[in-house]
Design a protein around this motif. Structure first.
Motif, PDB file in Angstrom:
ATOM      1  N   HIS A   1       0.834  -1.203   0.000  1.00 26.92           N
ATOM      2  CA  HIS A   1       0.000   0.000   0.000  1.00 26.92           C
ATOM      3  C   HIS A   1       0.870   1.256   0.000  1.00 26.92           C
ATOM      4  CE1 HIS A   1      -3.998  -1.583   0.270  1.00 26.92           C
ATOM      5  NE2 HIS A   1      -3.757  -2.287   1.360  1.00 26.92           N
TER       6      HIS A   1
ATOM      7  N   ASP B   1      -6.371   1.522   6.906  1.00 27.99           N
ATOM      8  CA  ASP B   1      -6.178   0.432   7.856  1.00 27.99           C
ATOM      9  C   ASP B   1      -6.014   0.932   9.287  1.00 27.99           C
ATOM     10  OD1 ASP B   1      -6.521  -1.494   6.000  1.00 27.99           O
ATOM     11  OD2 ASP B   1      -4.402  -1.911   5.682  1.00 27.99           O
TER      12      ASP B   1
ATOM     13  N   HIS C   1     -13.298  -3.844  10.791  1.00 32.49           N
ATOM     14  CA  HIS C   1     -12.289  -3.632   9.759  1.00 32.49           C
ATOM     15  C   HIS C   1     -12.960  -3.563   8.394  1.00 32.49           C
ATOM     16  CE1 HIS C   1      -8.561  -3.583   7.697  1.00 32.49           C
ATOM     17  NE2 HIS C   1      -8.524  -4.863   7.361  1.00 32.49           N
ATOM     18  N   ARG C   2     -12.446  -2.680   7.542  1.00 31.04           N
ATOM     19  CA  ARG C   2     -12.951  -2.491   6.172  1.00 31.04           C
ATOM     20  C   ARG C   2     -14.404  -2.016   6.151  1.00 31.04           C
ATOM     21  NH1 ARG C   2     -10.245  -7.527   4.452  1.00 31.04           N
ATOM     22  NH2 ARG C   2      -8.092  -6.961   4.061  1.00 31.04           N
TER      23      ARG C   2
ATOM     24  N   HIS D   1     -12.941   2.336   4.664  1.00 31.88           N
ATOM     25  CA  HIS D   1     -12.750   1.710   3.355  1.00 31.88           C
ATOM     26  C   HIS D   1     -13.901   2.027   2.401  1.00 31.88           C
ATOM     27  CE1 HIS D   1      -9.654  -0.423   5.545  1.00 31.88           C
ATOM     28  NE2 HIS D   1      -9.221  -0.966   4.427  1.00 31.88           N
TER      29      HIS D   1
ATOM     30  N   HIS E   1      -5.845   2.583  -1.967  1.00 30.49           N
ATOM     31  CA  HIS E   1      -5.879   1.533  -0.944  1.00 30.49           C
ATOM     32  C   HIS E   1      -7.152   0.702  -1.073  1.00 30.49           C
ATOM     33  CE1 HIS E   1      -5.092   0.014   3.260  1.00 30.49           C
ATOM     34  NE2 HIS E   1      -6.336  -0.357   3.057  1.00 30.49           N
TER      35      HIS E   1
ATOM     36  N   ASP F   1      -7.387  -3.260  -2.000  1.00 29.81           N
ATOM     37  CA  ASP F   1      -8.075  -4.203  -1.110  1.00 29.81           C
ATOM     38  C   ASP F   1      -9.202  -4.915  -1.860  1.00 29.81           C
ATOM     39  OD1 ASP F   1      -6.528  -3.789   1.071  1.00 29.81           O
ATOM     40  OD2 ASP F   1      -8.061  -2.812   2.302  1.00 29.81           O
TER      41      ASP F   1
HETATM   42 ZN   LIG Z   1      -7.321  -1.988   4.020  1.00 32.03          ZN
END
Ligand SMILES: [Zn+2]
Length: 169
Positions: free
Chosen positions: A7, A45, A63-64, A68, A105, A109
């Motif tokens: 990344h 992240d 997460h995500r 994101h 990013h 992902d």
């Molecule tokens: Zn990520």
């Protein structure tokens, strides 16, 4: 799942190449700009360490999700255009590369996420998950590390060639 190094590296390299060949504007694109781009490339992240901290407080962040989404990336365009309008061009570019880093990013992902968790692009409006899992059939950790090495070597080679050429100019 692209590694953290991928990344940061990819964002820095693309912004550096853009600076060298497209913008050719060292006053707007300083070394700070490149540093901020690399930081932004990893920024989404931040939900991982944030979750650890929130866990202590009895809360959490998935997460995500929030970090994101395209909305998170595009949010940095508001200060970017505001600073540009007030002729603070260098600071404006900090925010432009932040948007770029975050969106890149998310794209990486999306293309390579492989742990069946996907990205919630539309969070918090929808929990639908999206991912392409392009490297799924390959031995992922080794491939990911190999890609890092190749990207880094190609960039080093580019820098070597470019600076050798610039010695003659
Ligand atoms: Zn990520």
């Amino acid at each position: 799942m692209p590694l953290a190094v991928t990344h940061v590296l990819l964002t820095i390299i693309i912004v550096d190449l853009y600076r060298d060949y497209v913008a050719k504007h060292k006053r707007y694109f300083t070394l700070h700009t490149i540093f901020i781009a690399g930081f932004a490339g990893l920024l989404p992240d931040i939900d991982i360490p944030l979750d650890w901290i929130l866990n202590i407080l009895g809360a959490g962040i998935l997460h995500r999700t929030v970090t994101h989404t395209p909305i998170f990336g595009l949010a940095f365009l508001a200060p970017a255009f505001a600073f540009w309008l007030y002729k603070k061009h260098r600071i404006a570019v900090y925010f432009f590369v932040t948007t770029f880093g975050v969106l890149l990013h998310i794209l990486l992902d999306f293309l390579f996420t492989s742990d069946n968790s996907g990205l919630m692009f539309l969070y918090p409006f929808s929990n639908a998950m999206f991912d392409m899992d392009l490297l799924s059939s390959l031995a992922k950790p080794q491939i990911a590390a190999g890609i890092d090495a190749i990207i880094l070597l190609l960039w080093l080679w580019h820098e070597e060639i470019r600076h050798k050429i610039s010695d003659f100019i």
